[in-house]
Design a protein around this motif. Sequence first.
Motif, PDB file in Angstrom:
ATOM      1  N   ILE A   1       0.870  -1.139  -0.087  1.00 39.00           N
ATOM      2  CA  ILE A   1       0.257  -0.025  -0.183  1.00 39.00           C
ATOM      3  C   ILE A   1       0.716   1.187   0.006  1.00 39.00           C
ATOM      4  CG2 ILE A   1      -1.910   1.165   1.248  1.00 39.00           C
ATOM      5  CD1 ILE A   1      -2.260  -1.503   2.605  1.00 39.00           C
ATOM      6  N   GLY A   2       0.727   2.178  -0.881  1.00 39.05           N
ATOM      7  CA  GLY A   2       1.409   3.155  -1.145  1.00 39.05           C
ATOM      8  C   GLY A   2       0.652   4.399  -1.406  1.00 39.05           C
ATOM      9  N   HIS A   3       1.073   5.735  -0.866  1.00 44.44           N
ATOM     10  CA  HIS A   3       0.498   6.909  -0.904  1.00 44.44           C
ATOM     11  C   HIS A   3       1.289   7.765  -1.965  1.00 44.44           C
ATOM     12  CE1 HIS A   3       0.067  11.310   0.262  1.00 44.44           C
ATOM     13  NE2 HIS A   3      -1.260  11.046  -0.107  1.00 44.44           N
ATOM     14  N   SER A   4       0.922   8.320  -2.859  1.00 42.12           N
ATOM     15  CA  SER A   4       1.798   9.531  -3.794  1.00 42.12           C
ATOM     16  C   SER A   4       2.734   8.719  -4.538  1.00 42.12           C
ATOM     17  CB  SER A   4       1.663  10.755  -2.916  1.00 42.12           C
ATOM     18  OG  SER A   4       2.160  11.825  -3.746  1.00 42.12           O
ATOM     19  N   ALA A   5       3.851   9.228  -4.170  1.00 39.50           N
ATOM     20  CA  ALA A   5       5.074   8.739  -4.619  1.00 39.50           C
ATOM     21  C   ALA A   5       5.314   7.429  -4.231  1.00 39.50           C
ATOM     22  CB  ALA A   5       6.295   9.648  -4.294  1.00 39.50           C
ATOM     23  N   GLY A   6       4.757   7.014  -2.885  1.00 39.72           N
ATOM     24  CA  GLY A   6       5.071   5.514  -2.566  1.00 39.72           C
ATOM     25  C   GLY A   6       4.151   4.635  -3.341  1.00 39.72           C
ATOM     26  N   ALA A   7       3.198   5.045  -3.977  1.00 39.96           N
ATOM     27  CA  ALA A   7       2.403   4.350  -4.847  1.00 39.96           C
ATOM     28  C   ALA A   7       3.261   4.016  -6.106  1.00 39.96           C
ATOM     29  CB  ALA A   7       0.864   4.797  -5.144  1.00 39.96           C
ATOM     30  N   ALA A   8       3.818   4.729  -6.633  1.00 40.76           N
ATOM     31  CA  ALA A   8       4.758   4.883  -7.798  1.00 40.76           C
ATOM     32  C   ALA A   8       5.629   3.750  -7.552  1.00 40.76           C
ATOM     33  CB  ALA A   8       5.417   6.161  -8.449  1.00 40.76           C
ATOM     34  N   LEU A   9       6.422   3.881  -6.231  1.00 34.24           N
ATOM     35  CA  LEU A   9       7.321   2.807  -5.869  1.00 34.24           C
ATOM     36  C   LEU A   9       6.942   1.496  -5.904  1.00 34.24           C
ATOM     37  CD1 LEU A   9       9.296   4.668  -2.902  1.00 34.24           C
ATOM     38  CD2 LEU A   9      10.179   4.253  -5.311  1.00 34.24           C
ATOM     39  N   ALA A  10       5.506   1.354  -5.208  1.00 35.61           N
ATOM     40  CA  ALA A  10       4.817   0.120  -5.218  1.00 35.61           C
ATOM     41  C   ALA A  10       4.671  -0.459  -6.708  1.00 35.61           C
ATOM     42  CB  ALA A  10       3.594   0.099  -4.459  1.00 35.61           C
ATOM     43  N   LEU A  11       4.295   0.088  -7.668  1.00 28.74           N
ATOM     44  CA  LEU A  11       4.084  -0.330  -8.795  1.00 28.74           C
ATOM     45  C   LEU A  11       5.304  -0.600  -9.719  1.00 28.74           C
ATOM     46  CD1 LEU A  11       1.847  -0.635 -10.893  1.00 28.74           C
ATOM     47  CD2 LEU A  11       2.049   1.592 -11.553  1.00 28.74           C
ATOM     48  N   LYS A  12       6.386  -0.028  -9.142  1.00 29.60           N
ATOM     49  CA  LYS A  12       7.593  -0.391  -9.814  1.00 29.60           C
ATOM     50  C   LYS A  12       7.934  -1.874  -9.205  1.00 29.60           C
ATOM     51  CE  LYS A  12      11.501  -0.085 -11.898  1.00 29.60           C
ATOM     52  NZ  LYS A  12      12.002  -1.703 -12.301  1.00 29.60           N
ATOM     53  N   LEU A  13       7.674  -2.203  -8.138  1.00 28.98           N
ATOM     54  CA  LEU A  13       8.050  -3.094  -7.294  1.00 28.98           C
ATOM     55  C   LEU A  13       7.196  -4.184  -7.964  1.00 28.98           C
ATOM     56  CD1 LEU A  13       8.477  -1.956  -3.718  1.00 28.98           C
ATOM     57  CD2 LEU A  13      10.422  -3.022  -5.401  1.00 28.98           C
ATOM     58  N   ALA A  14       5.814  -4.012  -8.214  1.00 26.38           N
ATOM     59  CA  ALA A  14       5.235  -5.139  -8.884  1.00 26.38           C
ATOM     60  C   ALA A  14       5.564  -5.506 -10.397  1.00 26.38           C
ATOM     61  CB  ALA A  14       3.631  -4.520  -8.997  1.00 26.38           C
ATOM     62  N   LEU A  15       6.282  -4.274 -11.022  1.00 28.20           N
ATOM     63  CA  LEU A  15       6.618  -4.534 -12.396  1.00 28.20           C
ATOM     64  C   LEU A  15       7.829  -5.655 -12.120  1.00 28.20           C
ATOM     65  CD1 LEU A  15       6.194  -1.220 -13.909  1.00 28.20           C
ATOM     66  CD2 LEU A  15       4.986  -3.253 -14.903  1.00 28.20           C
ATOM     67  N   ASP A  16       8.642  -5.487 -11.068  1.00 30.59           N
ATOM     68  CA  ASP A  16       9.734  -6.407 -10.936  1.00 30.59           C
ATOM     69  C   ASP A  16       9.446  -7.729 -10.171  1.00 30.59           C
ATOM     70  OD1 ASP A  16      11.309  -4.406 -11.832  1.00 30.59           O
ATOM     71  OD2 ASP A  16      11.824  -3.613  -9.720  1.00 30.59           O
ATOM     72  N   ASP A  17       8.026  -8.016 -10.071  1.00 26.70           N
ATOM     73  CA  ASP A  17       7.478  -9.423  -9.523  1.00 26.70           C
ATOM     74  C   ASP A  17       7.930  -9.402  -8.019  1.00 26.70           C
ATOM     75  OD1 ASP A  17       6.310  -9.875 -11.793  1.00 26.70           O
ATOM     76  OD2 ASP A  17       8.085 -10.761 -12.719  1.00 26.70           O
ATOM     77  N   ARG A  18       7.870  -8.304  -7.237  1.00 27.05           N
ATOM     78  CA  ARG A  18       8.057  -8.205  -5.913  1.00 27.05           C
ATOM     79  C   ARG A  18       6.796  -8.259  -5.082  1.00 27.05           C
ATOM     80  NH1 ARG A  18      12.906 -10.470  -6.164  1.00 27.05           N
ATOM     81  NH2 ARG A  18      14.503  -8.930  -7.011  1.00 27.05           N
ATOM     82  N   THR A  19       5.583  -8.227  -5.731  1.00 26.82           N
ATOM     83  CA  THR A  19       4.366  -8.134  -5.108  1.00 26.82           C
ATOM     84  C   THR A  19       3.266  -8.600  -6.050  1.00 26.82           C
ATOM     85  OG1 THR A  19       2.686  -7.072  -3.667  1.00 26.82           O
ATOM     86  CG2 THR A  19       3.759  -5.670  -5.527  1.00 26.82           C
ATOM     87  N   GLU A  20       2.264  -9.139  -5.533  1.00 26.64           N
ATOM     88  CA  GLU A  20       0.980  -9.634  -6.282  1.00 26.64           C
ATOM     89  C   GLU A  20       0.081  -8.396  -6.407  1.00 26.64           C
ATOM     90  OE1 GLU A  20      -0.468 -13.102  -4.449  1.00 26.64           O
ATOM     91  OE2 GLU A  20       1.639 -14.117  -4.521  1.00 26.64           O
ATOM     92  N   HIS A  21      -0.028  -7.357  -5.709  1.00 26.44           N
ATOM     93  CA  HIS A  21      -1.044  -6.338  -5.435  1.00 26.44           C
ATOM     94  C   HIS A  21      -0.560  -5.270  -5.052  1.00 26.44           C
ATOM     95  CE1 HIS A  21      -5.158  -5.732  -3.335  1.00 26.44           C
ATOM     96  NE2 HIS A  21      -5.071  -5.063  -4.426  1.00 26.44           N
ATOM     97  N   VAL A  22      -0.910  -4.020  -5.576  1.00 29.03           N
ATOM     98  CA  VAL A  22      -0.605  -2.872  -5.384  1.00 29.03           C
ATOM     99  C   VAL A  22      -1.793  -1.912  -4.941  1.00 29.03           C
ATOM    100  CG1 VAL A  22       0.023  -0.555  -5.931  1.00 29.03           C
ATOM    101  CG2 VAL A  22       1.394  -2.752  -6.481  1.00 29.03           C
ATOM    102  N   ILE A  23      -1.794  -1.158  -3.811  1.00 29.49           N
ATOM    103  CA  ILE A  23      -2.974  -0.418  -3.501  1.00 29.49           C
ATOM    104  C   ILE A  23      -2.444   1.035  -3.429  1.00 29.49           C
ATOM    105  CG2 ILE A  23      -4.760   0.386  -1.910  1.00 29.49           C
ATOM    106  CD1 ILE A  23      -5.073  -2.675  -1.056  1.00 29.49           C
ATOM    107  N   GLY A  24      -2.796   1.925  -4.202  1.00 33.40           N
ATOM    108  CA  GLY A  24      -2.338   3.163  -4.319  1.00 33.40           C
ATOM    109  C   GLY A  24      -3.247   4.084  -3.963  1.00 33.40           C
ATOM    110  N   ILE A  25      -2.940   5.208  -3.141  1.00 33.47           N
ATOM    111  CA  ILE A  25      -3.817   6.128  -2.489  1.00 33.47           C
ATOM    112  C   ILE A  25      -3.424   7.382  -3.167  1.00 33.47           C
ATOM    113  CG2 ILE A  25      -4.588   7.362  -0.428  1.00 33.47           C
ATOM    114  CD1 ILE A  25      -3.907   4.783   1.122  1.00 33.47           C
ATOM    115  N   ASN A  26      -4.338   7.858  -4.110  1.00 27.29           N
ATOM    116  CA  ASN A  26      -3.700   9.479  -4.667  1.00 27.29           C
ATOM    117  C   ASN A  26      -2.235   9.134  -5.346  1.00 27.29           C
ATOM    118  OD1 ASN A  26      -6.200  10.609  -4.215  1.00 27.29           O
ATOM    119  ND2 ASN A  26      -5.419  11.028  -2.134  1.00 27.29           N
ATOM    120  N   ALA A  27      -2.271   7.976  -6.297  1.00 27.45           N
ATOM    121  CA  ALA A  27      -0.896   7.805  -6.773  1.00 27.45           C
ATOM    122  C   ALA A  27      -0.308   8.874  -7.662  1.00 27.45           C
ATOM    123  CB  ALA A  27      -1.269   6.419  -7.356  1.00 27.45           C
TER     124      ALA A  27
END
Length: 198
Positions: free
Chosen positions: A20-46
Amino acid sequence: MAADLSRLIAQEDWHIQAIIGHSAGAALALKLALDDRTEHVIGINAALLNFEGVAGWLFPIMAKALSINPLTARMVAATANAGSARRLLDGTGSVLDDEGRALYLRLMRDRHHVDATLAMMAQWSLDRLIADMSTCKARVDLIAAENDQTVSPEVSVDAVKRLPRGHLHRVPGLGHLAHEEDAERIAELIRDCLTQAA
């Protein structure tokens, strides 16, 4: 920053189900998803959009110049006051209580926090992330607060169109700091997203 986190996750052999990432944290989370580091991203005001127009090239240059000057963070922290904190928060579209405003002022007075924020902004580039969104295998739930004055809700609307497993959740009446304005409401939405992904 995302590369450092990805290496840490690999080193520790963590198997992360959701980030779960907020703002810039959501962008980081999505990059980690693209690297197959997580199965699910929840972005708050990404924050999933580069600055546009003149700001697109001027802002990173200014941020880099400010971040390399060792006096910048010290000066920002030393001059922060209740008025500057109020103006910063007013620009988010969120309404925080007295305690919340006091905590933001405390952050603004912390030169190490200011320095880290400037360093992050100086390196901010989403070109690769935006280009790779359509290849994301993870489920991505984007929570977009309708009163967000920092990152337009339309950024999430546009991103969901590019994400194969993207889901949009619009939230009326809250701003960029939605999770701080109404923690229970956002927590309930997050729980719903996690349940739907299970």
